[in-house]
Design a protein around this motif. Structure first.
Motif, PDB file in Angstrom:
ATOM      1  N   ALA A  24     -40.591   0.678 -60.010  1.00 20.48           N
ATOM      2  CA  ALA A  24     -41.647   1.649 -60.319  1.00 20.48           C
ATOM      3  C   ALA A  24     -42.912   1.341 -59.517  1.00 20.48           C
ATOM      4  CB  ALA A  24     -41.946   1.667 -61.814  1.00 20.48           C
ATOM      5  N   ALA A  25     -43.267   0.069 -59.387  1.00 23.63           N
ATOM      6  CA  ALA A  25     -44.447  -0.319 -58.611  1.00 23.63           C
ATOM      7  C   ALA A  25     -44.261   0.030 -57.143  1.00 23.63           C
ATOM      8  CB  ALA A  25     -44.717  -1.813 -58.775  1.00 23.63           C
ATOM      9  N   ARG A  26     -43.060  -0.206 -56.619  1.00 26.44           N
ATOM     10  CA  ARG A  26     -42.781   0.133 -55.217  1.00 26.44           C
ATOM     11  C   ARG A  26     -42.873   1.645 -55.010  1.00 26.44           C
ATOM     12  NH1 ARG A  26     -38.532  -2.827 -54.659  1.00 26.44           N
ATOM     13  NH2 ARG A  26     -36.993  -1.252 -55.155  1.00 26.44           N
ATOM     14  N   GLN A  27     -42.352   2.427 -55.948  1.00 26.15           N
ATOM     15  CA  GLN A  27     -42.419   3.887 -55.842  1.00 26.15           C
ATOM     16  C   GLN A  27     -43.863   4.380 -55.928  1.00 26.15           C
ATOM     17  OE1 GLN A  27     -39.649   4.869 -58.966  1.00 26.15           O
ATOM     18  NE2 GLN A  27     -37.980   5.200 -57.512  1.00 26.15           N
ATOM     19  N   ARG A  28     -44.664   3.767 -56.797  1.00 26.17           N
ATOM     20  CA  ARG A  28     -46.081   4.145 -56.884  1.00 26.17           C
ATOM     21  C   ARG A  28     -46.808   3.847 -55.575  1.00 26.17           C
ATOM     22  NH1 ARG A  28     -45.481   1.931 -62.112  1.00 26.17           N
ATOM     23  NH2 ARG A  28     -46.376  -0.040 -61.426  1.00 26.17           N
ATOM     24  N   ALA A  29     -46.509   2.700 -54.974  1.00 27.24           N
ATOM     25  CA  ALA A  29     -47.141   2.328 -53.702  1.00 27.24           C
ATOM     26  C   ALA A  29     -46.717   3.286 -52.590  1.00 27.24           C
ATOM     27  CB  ALA A  29     -46.777   0.889 -53.335  1.00 27.24           C
ATOM     28  N   GLU A  30     -45.440   3.643 -52.549  1.00 29.44           N
ATOM     29  CA  GLU A  30     -44.963   4.592 -51.540  1.00 29.44           C
ATOM     30  C   GLU A  30     -45.610   5.956 -51.730  1.00 29.44           C
ATOM     31  OE1 GLU A  30     -40.721   4.805 -51.288  1.00 29.44           O
ATOM     32  OE2 GLU A  30     -40.532   2.714 -50.681  1.00 29.44           O
ATOM     33  N   SER A  31     -45.729   6.406 -52.961  1.00 28.10           N
ATOM     34  CA  SER A  31     -46.367   7.700 -53.232  1.00 28.10           C
ATOM     35  C   SER A  31     -47.835   7.670 -52.819  1.00 28.10           C
ATOM     36  CB  SER A  31     -46.235   8.080 -54.701  1.00 28.10           C
ATOM     37  OG  SER A  31     -44.916   8.464 -54.989  1.00 28.10           O
ATOM     38  N   ALA A  32     -48.499   6.552 -53.043  1.00 28.03           N
ATOM     39  CA  ALA A  32     -49.904   6.438 -52.643  1.00 28.03           C
ATOM     40  C   ALA A  32     -50.035   6.533 -51.126  1.00 28.03           C
ATOM     41  CB  ALA A  32     -50.501   5.128 -53.154  1.00 28.03           C
TER      42      ALA A  32
ATOM     43  N   ALA B 105     -47.882   8.037 -49.130  1.00 29.59           N
ATOM     44  CA  ALA B 105     -47.546   9.419 -48.771  1.00 29.59           C
ATOM     45  C   ALA B 105     -48.719  10.348 -49.063  1.00 29.59           C
ATOM     46  CB  ALA B 105     -46.297   9.870 -49.538  1.00 29.59           C
ATOM     47  N   ARG B 106     -49.424  10.132 -50.163  1.00 30.30           N
ATOM     48  CA  ARG B 106     -50.590  10.961 -50.479  1.00 30.30           C
ATOM     49  C   ARG B 106     -51.680  10.801 -49.420  1.00 30.30           C
ATOM     50  NH1 ARG B 106     -49.208   9.546 -55.807  1.00 30.30           N
ATOM     51  NH2 ARG B 106     -48.630  11.390 -57.006  1.00 30.30           N
ATOM     52  N   ALA B 107     -51.849   9.576 -48.912  1.00 31.61           N
ATOM     53  CA  ALA B 107     -52.836   9.343 -47.850  1.00 31.61           C
ATOM     54  C   ALA B 107     -52.447  10.125 -46.595  1.00 31.61           C
ATOM     55  CB  ALA B 107     -52.953   7.855 -47.550  1.00 31.61           C
TER      56      ALA B 107
ATOM     57  N   ASP C 255     -53.519  22.315 -52.055  1.00 30.91           N
ATOM     58  CA  ASP C 255     -54.229  21.297 -52.832  1.00 30.91           C
ATOM     59  C   ASP C 255     -53.673  19.896 -52.583  1.00 30.91           C
ATOM     60  OD1 ASP C 255     -51.782  21.566 -54.027  1.00 30.91           O
ATOM     61  OD2 ASP C 255     -52.559  21.771 -56.068  1.00 30.91           O
ATOM     62  N   GLY C 256     -52.664  19.773 -51.712  1.00 33.20           N
ATOM     63  CA  GLY C 256     -52.080  18.475 -51.397  1.00 33.20           C
ATOM     64  C   GLY C 256     -50.925  18.080 -52.287  1.00 33.20           C
ATOM     65  N   ALA C 257     -50.549  18.932 -53.217  1.00 36.15           N
ATOM     66  CA  ALA C 257     -49.430  18.615 -54.111  1.00 36.15           C
ATOM     67  C   ALA C 257     -48.109  18.768 -53.359  1.00 36.15           C
ATOM     68  CB  ALA C 257     -49.443  19.527 -55.326  1.00 36.15           C
ATOM     69  N   PHE C 258     -47.160  17.887 -53.678  1.00 41.40           N
ATOM     70  CA  PHE C 258     -45.828  17.897 -53.071  1.00 41.40           C
ATOM     71  C   PHE C 258     -44.889  18.625 -54.018  1.00 41.40           C
ATOM     72  CE2 PHE C 258     -41.600  15.964 -52.767  1.00 41.40           C
ATOM     73  CZ  PHE C 258     -41.329  16.148 -51.426  1.00 41.40           C
TER      74      PHE C 258
ATOM     75  N   PRO D 224     -43.513  26.116 -59.497  1.00 46.45           N
ATOM     76  CA  PRO D 224     -42.973  24.779 -59.235  1.00 46.45           C
ATOM     77  C   PRO D 224     -43.903  23.699 -59.779  1.00 46.45           C
ATOM     78  CG  PRO D 224     -43.799  25.734 -57.207  1.00 46.45           C
ATOM     79  CD  PRO D 224     -43.917  26.789 -58.270  1.00 46.45           C
ATOM     80  N   THR D 225     -43.316  22.571 -60.127  1.00 46.23           N
ATOM     81  CA  THR D 225     -44.066  21.449 -60.672  1.00 46.23           C
ATOM     82  C   THR D 225     -44.329  20.423 -59.573  1.00 46.23           C
ATOM     83  OG1 THR D 225     -42.921  21.761 -62.769  1.00 46.23           O
ATOM     84  CG2 THR D 225     -44.027  19.659 -62.446  1.00 46.23           C
ATOM     85  N   PRO D 226     -45.595  20.020 -59.397  1.00 51.76           N
ATOM     86  CA  PRO D 226     -45.872  18.988 -58.394  1.00 51.76           C
ATOM     87  C   PRO D 226     -45.133  17.699 -58.743  1.00 51.76           C
ATOM     88  CG  PRO D 226     -47.911  19.952 -59.216  1.00 51.76           C
ATOM     89  CD  PRO D 226     -46.804  20.461 -60.087  1.00 51.76           C
ATOM     90  N   GLN D 227     -44.724  16.984 -57.712  1.00 51.52           N
ATOM     91  CA  GLN D 227     -44.022  15.720 -57.892  1.00 51.52           C
ATOM     92  C   GLN D 227     -44.693  14.647 -57.049  1.00 51.52           C
ATOM     93  OE1 GLN D 227     -39.839  16.181 -57.213  1.00 51.52           O
ATOM     94  NE2 GLN D 227     -39.654  17.843 -58.658  1.00 51.52           N
ATOM     95  N   ASP D 228     -44.400  13.403 -57.362  1.00 48.68           N
ATOM     96  CA  ASP D 228     -44.908  12.309 -56.543  1.00 48.68           C
ATOM     97  C   ASP D 228     -44.271  12.410 -55.163  1.00 48.68           C
ATOM     98  OD1 ASP D 228     -46.498  11.204 -58.534  1.00 48.68           O
ATOM     99  OD2 ASP D 228     -44.883   9.918 -59.273  1.00 48.68           O
TER     100      ASP D 228
END
Length: 147
Positions: A31-39, A41-43, A93-96, A114-118
Motif C-alpha cells: 500500500a505504501a509503494r502504491q501511494r508513492a507511485e500514485s504521488a 504519477a500525480r506530479a 482537473d487532473g483526475a485519472f 466515471p469515478t476518479p482513481q489513483d
C-alpha cells in the motif's frame, strides 16, 4: 496424550500469528509503494496540465466504453485520452479515470459519471505484452498529438 498435543497446538498458533503479522506487513508495504507511485504519477499529471494549458492540445469530452467495446456513453468529464483505445484518461482537473463500464441501457440515455482513481506510474501494468505504457510516455504522446 493431551500433554504432547499442547506444544504442537502452541507452535501452530504461533506460526499462524507470525504469518498474519508478515501478511499485514507485506500488505502495508504494498500500500505504501502504491501511494508513492500514485504521488509520482500525480506530479507528472500536474506537469502535463501546465504544459497542455499553455501549448495544447485542447481537452475533449471523454466517453466511457462498455467492457465489450460495443457501446459508448457520454460523461460530464472533459480531458485527454491516454490510450488510443480510449479506456483511460485524465480530466482537466487532473483526475485519472478508467473509462470502461458494464453495458447498460440506462447509461445510453443518462450517461456515466466515471469515478476518479489513483493514477498508476504504469498504465495497464500486468496486462498483455505491449498493452502497458509508462504514465510519462502516455502524457508525452498526448502532448505530441499521437493519441
Amino acid at each position: 496424550m493431551t500433554g504432547t498435543s499442547e506444544p504442537a497446538a502452541d507452535d501452530a498458533a504461533s506460526w499462524r500469528a507470525r504469518r498474519r503479522e508478515a501478511a499485514g506487513a507485506h500488505a502495508e508495504a504494498l500500500a505504501a509503494r502504491q501511494r508513492a507511485e500514485s504521488a509520482r504519477a500525480r506530479a507528472l499529471i500536474e506537469e502535463f496540465l501546465v504544459a497542455v494549458r499553455r501549448d495544447g492540445p485542447a481537452p475533449v469530452p471523454l466517453h466511457v466504453r462498455s467492457y465489450d467495446g460495443r457501446a459508448r456513453y457520454r460523461t460530464p468529464v472533459e480531458g485527454w485520452y491516454l490510450r488510443r483505445d480510449g479506456t483511460v484518461g485524465i480530466g482537466t482537473d487532473g483526475a485519472f479515470y478508467v473509462l470502461t463500464a458494464p453495458s447498460s441501457l440506462a447509461a445510453r440515455f443518462r450517461g456515466v459519471r466515471p469515478t476518479p482513481q489513483d493514477p498508476p506510474l504504469v498504465i495497464g501494468a500486468g496486462g498483455k505484452d505491449g498493452e502497458s505504457v509508462d504514465m510519462a510516455d502516455a502524457l508525452r504522446r498526448v502532448r505530441d498529438g499521437q493519441v
